[in-house]
Structures are given as C-alpha cells and as structure tokens.
Enzyme design. Structure first.
Site, PDB file in Angstrom:
ATOM      1  N   HIS A  63      -4.035   3.243   8.457  1.00  0.00           N
ATOM      2  CA  HIS A  63      -2.804   2.678   9.014  1.00  0.00           C
ATOM      3  C   HIS A  63      -1.816   3.793   9.315  1.00  0.00           C
ATOM      4  O   HIS A  63      -1.672   4.733   8.527  1.00  0.00           O
ATOM      5  CB  HIS A  63      -2.131   1.737   8.004  1.00  0.00           C
ATOM      6  CG  HIS A  63      -2.828   0.420   7.863  1.00  0.00           C
ATOM      7  ND1 HIS A  63      -2.766  -0.304   6.707  1.00  0.00           N
ATOM      8  CD2 HIS A  63      -3.564  -0.308   8.727  1.00  0.00           C
ATOM      9  CE1 HIS A  63      -3.452  -1.431   6.857  1.00  0.00           C
ATOM     10  NE2 HIS A  63      -3.951  -1.446   8.072  1.00  0.00           N
TER      11      HIS A  63
ATOM     12  N   GLU B 166       0.849  -1.186   0.000  1.00  0.00           N
ATOM     13  CA  GLU B 166       0.000   0.000   0.000  1.00  0.00           C
ATOM     14  C   GLU B 166       0.886   1.238   0.000  1.00  0.00           C
ATOM     15  O   GLU B 166       2.117   1.142   0.018  1.00  0.00           O
ATOM     16  CB  GLU B 166      -0.944  -0.018   1.214  1.00  0.00           C
ATOM     17  CG  GLU B 166      -0.233   0.028   2.553  1.00  0.00           C
ATOM     18  CD  GLU B 166      -1.169  -0.258   3.730  1.00  0.00           C
ATOM     19  OE1 GLU B 166      -2.165  -0.982   3.569  1.00  0.00           O
ATOM     20  OE2 GLU B 166      -0.883   0.238   4.826  1.00  0.00           O
TER      21      GLU B 166
END
Lengths: 297, 286
Positions: free
Chosen positions: B247, B209
């Site tokens: 995150h 990511e």
C-alpha cells in the site's frame, strides 16, 4: 524514488535554480519542500543541519505565497536586500516540486554568488504513483531490484526480506498479517523471507512467476501461501497446482472464500509430496514453521 | 440499519464501460444496490446492464437524480473524475482507483473540504451495508446483517476478518474500507464518529496497519469520545522500517507509525487487539 544528482542538476536548471560545485557556502542554511501527510499539504522549511529554523504550510490549490517565502528568509536571518532573490528561488523550487510530482526536494546548503542564490547540494524524491506522467524519471528507478521489477511488470509487489519462510498472499494487509503470524507462532525464531502481494487475478503464469521470485532468495526453506480467493477458490487451487514444480521446498496453502472446501480437496487430491493445505491461518502458519524446522511437510 | 450506504443511495458508476466498472456494476446490481446510470466520456447513449450511459456526471445527475458515485476509472484520469463528481453536487463519492499521485490528492482534499461532498478512498474496496446495498468491490456473500461496524485500511485482510465474524454468527451493520493510500478522503476518526452515532451499531472493529498516524488519532478519539467497545487488529508488526509494504500508505516513517506504537495507543484507549486476525471474533463475546 530518488533522482540521481546529474539528472537533478539538469532538471533544476529548467527552473532557473543553479547548482554550483563549491564547498564554501556563504549562507548557512538550506531550504526544502516536502509532502506533509499530517496537514495534507506541502510544507516549505528553512533549516540548519538537523534543526528546522521555520516552516510554512502551502495551500496545494493556491501555491506558495510570496509572504511565506519572505517570512522564511527573515527567520533564517537572510539580509533584507536578498529577500526578493529568496522569494524567486523558493517560487521556482515550488514550481519544480509540483512539475516533478516530488515528495520532497531539498537545496542544502545555499550560497550567494553575485547577488544570486544558488544551491551547493540538492536531492529530490519523486512520487512513484505519478510515473505515468513523469516518464523522464523512469530511468531513475535504479534502487528497484531486478526481481522487484519483474514482479511489478505483471502486478506483483515483491520485496525480499531476511527470514526463512516465503510468503505469497493477495492483498498488502493480508501479506503483512501472514508475515506477523510467522513471528507470532514461532516466538520470533522464524521470520518471513519476503513480502509478496500477487494482486487480484490469479492464474498459472502469475503464480509461476511469484514462486520463482520467492525462490530467488537462497534463504527460503518453506513457502506459506495465504489467499483470500473470494469467488475463485477452485481457480486458485488449479493455478497453484499448475505452478508448483516437482522439486520445491514444502508449500503450505491456506485458501479462503467461496468454494474453499472444493479448492482444498483439489489441492489435497493432487497428492503432491511437498504441498499441503490448512483450514486456518493458525494451522497453516504452524505447519509452515514445522516444515521449516524439520524439512518435512 | 447502517451508515453511509443503504437503499437511499442512487448510484452512478464512473468508468462503467471499462472492464472493472462493467464487472462490478453488475455485481452491485445483483446485491440490490440502486445503480441508476453509468458515466463514460464519449460513450453517452450506450447502455450497460440495462442502465443508461452518459458523457458527463452532471448529465447523469440531471437525468436520474443520482446522489452517489463510485469511481473505477484509471489513475491518470481518476482525479478529474473526482472533481467532476464534486462539481455535479454528488454527496458521496467512493473512489476505488489505486495510484492517484500524492499532489493530486492534496489538491482534492483541499477542494472537497469546501464542499458538502464526502469522499471515501481512493485505493479502497468501498462500503457495504449487509442486506441493504454494496458500493464498491467488497464480496457480498461474506457479510450478514448485524450490529458490528467494521472499518479498515486494507481490503482482503478486512474480507478475511468479516468472513471470520460471519462464520461465528456475528453480523455487521456497515463494512467500510477507507483505503490504503497516505491521503484519504475519510479517516478512521470520521467513521468511528459515525458508528458512535449510529443506533444500529453496538460494537466496532478497526483494522489498521503500519504507516501514518490515523490509528493514533483513532485511539485518542476512542479514549475521549467513544462509548461503544472497539476491537482491533494492526498488520505489519514484522515489517522493516522505511520500506513501502504494498500500500502507498504502508511505510514505517518513525516510531509512531510502527505497529507496536499503534497497538499500545489503542490498548491504552481500551481497545482489545487480536494477535491473529482470524481469531478476532473470539475477543467479542457474542
């Protein structure tokens, strides 16, 4: 999270770092300490404008060594008689950095007043993960929006964006992937209206708030729910049905995990005029795009 | 066959008397993992799911010979739990806890680098070797034994991809969530190296990511050292710059940490990248 100037000035004074209001700077460089994720250590650097003059990597276990500060003073062409004072300042700045759980702290430019080095400008960014032991900085969470704060208090991560399709997912990666699917299958003509990670436990109250947050944006024309419900597909479907209002934009749901067929049949069986389920991410996204462009499910 | 986690892991659960620790200790035992004890300071002498609870990691290790620990304790005390496990000589620590401050993780990384302990996480779902053992919170029913190694920074996105692999009959050797934080005990490159050495792994799936440069490092490693084919998915193509996407590690700081730069680097290293995570298995030609 950035600390406001007044609060920072007070905080720095606890570490014997004076901040003065003077436009004239006798030293033409600044000093900063930042968390460097490549070397996995704090880095202290002296700089002039956007040019870095020199840097030293600090052992997070040992802390800043005097020689490192001395080297930086030397590299910045600080006269020798002030090296001792610069070591004192850098050492205090590192104490401040660790005490505050800062991600970065910067003094720029520096100035000499009666043989003492002071900062003319300063800024600091604090690690939000450390707020559990940095309560005094909680008041600084001013850049957080009202809606983001309402979400955070119940474990929802919500970020408004610029697109037309509201996204509701469990997991940051799945939420980002869902956003990307919207752009992919609409050839970049439509985008996500928000990022929303609802977290682990799915229940009616949390879903109600999540939908409320999504609909707080006036741009939302459709809502795309993608849940990897793991062991709770039936629970997830029940929570969705409990939270969805009569008067809502079209909602497309992709459920995956144990009992996903049962979860889907619950959703479809409710015969809500604005709610439909889909069997894959692709199908769900395509239907959301269709609903956005036509206004119909 | 597998890497890191198998029938030889004798596991203690740090935080076994907490809600999550208690729940997942039971799930792991159901999967067949050798859970030998729990640790909960102040609760020594209790029993949870038929396993003894100790006040300290060292007491648990002395009594049971444990070589692995999985940590569920809350963020404020999680770093102390990691140090305690390192100092007790635990070989593999898997830290599930989310929200450990950056400064603590920097210190832990420096400390652990002087030991023989391997740390996975924090803020990770753990490691699962199908039909052998599961250490962490990865739902066991998703996986089936096979020859594809899976490594990911994300949890539920990885579950979705493993589910898609299993649905078309592609089994896995080991599934590893390395975690969503900016500072991690184990990187993509560490895991790719293990999969490359593992005779039971034929192909690898990498799920990355935005944020940091661990996918760029992975691409360099794949290009120069990896002989096994790698398939990938990178999340966050449409994420805005400078904003944390859930995150703690998922933020685009510069061009290199954006999804497109990572995809380009991985493609240049010969990695086949899926546009849709659920359709990744179609690239694999099993």
């Amino acid at each position: 999270m950035n600390v406001q100037f007044d609060a920072l000035q007070t905080y720095l004074s606890r570490f014997d770092i004076p901040v003065v209001e003077s436009a004239a700077s006798s030293l033409h460089f600044g000093v900063r300490i930042t968390a460097d994720f490549v070397s996995v250590s704090p880095v202290i650097a002296v700089f002039q404008g956007s040019d870095e003059i020199g840097r030293e990597y600090i052992s997070p276990l040992l802390g800043l060594r005097d020689y490192q500060a001395r080297n930086l003073g030397n590299m910045a062409n600080l006269p020798r008689e002030h090296w001792g004072e610069f070591i004192r300042l850098a050492t205090n700045l590192y104490r401040c950095y660790t005490s505050a759980d800062a991600l970065s702290v910067q003094l720029n430019p520096l100035t000499l007043i009666n043989g003492e080095i002071a900062a003319v400008g300063c800024s600091m960014r604090v690690d939000e993960s450390a707020l559990f032991r940095q309560h005094h900085f909680l008041a600084e969470l001013t850049d957080e929006t009202y809606h983001a704060r309402r979400g955070r208090e119940v474990g929802i991560t919500y970020l408004p964006l610029k697109g037309q399709i509201g996204v509701l997912s469990n997991g940051a990666g799945l939420a980002m992937a869902t956003m990307d699917m919207i752009a992919l299958y609409s050839d970049n003509t439509l985008l996500a209206a928000n990022f929303l990670d609802i977290g682990n436990d799915l229940h009616v109250d949390k879903l109600t708030l999540a939908l409320d947050l999504i609909l707080s944006s006036p741009n939302v024309r459709t809502i795309l729910i993608t849940l990897f419900a793991a062991a709770h597909c039936v629970n997830a479907a029940q929570a969705i049905l409990g939270a969805v209002q009569r008067d809502t934009p079209p909602i497309i749901v992709f459920l995956s995990g144990i009992d996903s067929d049962h979860g889907r049949s619950l959703l479809d069986g409710a015969k809500h005029p604005m709610l439909i389920s889909a069997g894959t991410l692709r199908e769900a996204t395509r239907r959301a795009i269709h609903a956005t462009t036509t206004g119909e499910t | 066959m597998s890497i890191l986690v198998n029938r030889e892991n004798f596991v203690i659960v740090q935080g076994i008397t907490g809600r999550e620790g208690n729940h997942y200790a039971h799930e792991m035992m159901q999967y067949g993992t050798n859970i030998v004890a729990g640790v909960s300071p102040g609760k020594g002498g209790d029993w949870v799911h038929g396993k003894p609870v100790f006040d300290s990691v060292v007491a648990a290790v002395d009594a049971t010979g444990a070589n692995t620990s999985v940590i569920f304790v809350a963020a404020p005390t999680a770093s102390d739990a990691i140090y305690e496990a390192i100092d007790a000589g635990i070989g593999l620590i898997i830290c599930i806890t989310e929200g450990i401050p950056v400064l603590e993780m920097m210190r832990i990384r420096e400390y652990v680098s002087h030991t023989r302990t391997r740390l996975i996480g924090p803020n990770c779902p753990g490691v699962l070797s199908p039909a052998e053992a599961s250490i962490g919170i990865i739902p066991g029913y998703l996986a089936r034994p096979g020859k594809v190694g899976v490594v990911s920074r994300s949890g539920t996105l990885m579950y979705e991809i493993v589910h898609a692999l299993t649905n078309v009959g592609i089994g896995q050797s080991t599934i590893i969530g390395i975690g969503g934080d900016p500072i991690l005990g184990t990187s993509f490159v560490d895991v790719l190296m293990m999969f490359e050495e593992d005779p039971a792994t034929e192909k690898v799936v990498l799920i990355g990511e935005i944020g940091g440069r661990s996918e760029i490092d992975a691409a360099e490693f794949i290009k120069s050292r990896m002989t096994k084919p790698v398939f990938g998915y990178i999340a966050g193509k449409t994420a805005p710059h400078g904003i944390l996407m859930g995150h703690a590690g998922a933020v685009i700081q510069d061009e290199k940490s954006a999804a497109n730069a990572k995809i380009a680097a991985l493609k240049a290293a010969g990695v086949r990248i899926a546009d849709n995570p659920q359709e990744l298995p179609e690239l694999m030609h099993y």
